[in-house]
Design a protein around this motif. Sequence first.
Motif, PDB file in Angstrom:
ATOM      1  N   LEU A  38      -8.523   4.890  -2.030  1.00  0.00           N
ATOM      2  CA  LEU A  38      -9.437   5.643  -1.188  1.00  0.00           C
ATOM      3  C   LEU A  38      -8.869   7.159  -0.873  1.00  0.00           C
ATOM      4  O   LEU A  38      -7.893   7.449  -0.480  1.00  0.00           O
TER       5      LEU A  38
ATOM      6  N   GLY B 251     -12.472   0.706  -6.639  1.00  0.00           N
ATOM      7  CA  GLY B 251     -11.292  -0.476  -6.854  1.00  0.00           C
ATOM      8  C   GLY B 251     -11.929  -1.233  -7.727  1.00  0.00           C
ATOM      9  O   GLY B 251     -12.831  -1.552  -8.699  1.00  0.00           O
TER      10      GLY B 251
ATOM     11  N   THR C 288     -11.941  -2.877   2.273  1.00  0.00           N
ATOM     12  CA  THR C 288     -12.320  -1.509   2.320  1.00  0.00           C
ATOM     13  C   THR C 288     -13.377  -0.915   3.306  1.00  0.00           C
ATOM     14  O   THR C 288     -13.209   0.126   4.147  1.00  0.00           O
TER      15      THR C 288
ATOM     16  N   VAL D 269      -7.417  -0.757  -4.713  1.00  0.00           N
ATOM     17  CA  VAL D 269      -8.473  -0.057  -4.511  1.00  0.00           C
ATOM     18  C   VAL D 269      -7.777   1.339  -4.058  1.00  0.00           C
ATOM     19  O   VAL D 269      -6.727   1.259  -3.428  1.00  0.00           O
TER      20      VAL D 269
ATOM     21  N   ALA E  42     -14.109   5.644  -2.521  1.00  0.00           N
ATOM     22  CA  ALA E  42     -13.148   4.683  -2.872  1.00  0.00           C
ATOM     23  C   ALA E  42     -13.733   4.121  -4.244  1.00  0.00           C
ATOM     24  O   ALA E  42     -14.662   3.870  -4.341  1.00  0.00           O
TER      25      ALA E  42
ATOM     26  N   TYR F  42       0.951  -1.181   0.099  1.00  0.00           N
ATOM     27  CA  TYR F  42      -0.115  -0.006  -0.008  1.00  0.00           C
ATOM     28  C   TYR F  42       0.813   1.228   0.044  1.00  0.00           C
ATOM     29  O   TYR F  42       2.247   1.361   0.424  1.00  0.00           O
TER      30      TYR F  42
END
Length: 330
Positions: free
Chosen positions: A304, A253, A130, A302, A251, A92
């Motif tokens: 966000l 994804g 998420t 994803v 978000a 991430y």
Amino acid sequence: MTDSHWAPSASLDALRLRARLNATIRSFFDARGVLEVETPILSQAGNTEPNITSFHVGFTGHVDAGPRRRWLRTSPEYPLKRLLAAGVGDCYELGRVFRDGEAGGRHNPEFTMLEWYRLGWDHRRMAAETVEVVQAALALVGRQSQPAYVSYRMLYREHLGIDPMRAPDEALRAALGDIDIDPDGLGRDDWLDLLMTHRIQPGFAKDAITVVYDYPQSQCMLARIRPTDDDDDPVPVAERFELYLGPLELANGYHELQDPAEQNSRFERELALRRERGDVEPEVDTHLLAALQHGLPHSAGVALGVDRLLMAMLETGRIADVLAFAFPRA
């Protein structure tokens, strides 16, 4: 004459909450073995997506360093996928991204994005994680919310009584009712987006987490496409989801596309649309295409918007309320 813009646009309490949220995010992923990484903010390639405008800057150093025109990233997606192809595993990034022309009550040209990838997952499993991230954030302000999952097709059927996959464009325009929109230059996906923002999103309950999945094939972005197998009228869908907290989109994804030829075709279609509109045509990210050719693992990802999440946590409609210095004060 006093310059009132020297002061922060956010309260000190909001800035402290941001710091707590950043720590919560890092703790969340550390507990799950997801690696934090950093990727370039300046790139040789820009974002070809027709509805996103990239900033670009000029590099004045030695020409051996590569192209002089560099693009500020609109997301870390492409370099993160290159890391996946190199074998980094689940990862991430929490960092700043930039989008030109987006300034206002809910937009700032410079904002914070959290983006992550999970190997072997699809978009539905990624949507569930998420939700967990959003729930962990809400817990910081003493709030709770349970998710509701609905397919894109069912959402439009339930809220508007139309089939977004089959309804003619005229029916989509009619479903806007008395909302006055200039139709010049608008296509089918534009009408669908307007229905979402003007007719559907405003009806989402304030504290509800809504996950919308399986989008029209034409809105595939960087997602895989598959035929539906759970409907009496099957249509191809993009394995993509969006998450909303109340009416605020947080978000977006994908179940990630792995095919380099298909990805290149999508880039070419996006550039053709930009050319037709007379927009800037950014350089295609050939490094991403090479990484896909090398082999992108089966994965989901994803992005966000952290600032929007903070807005929802503080129940404010102004992005300035969660930024140390919003665009006019930067």
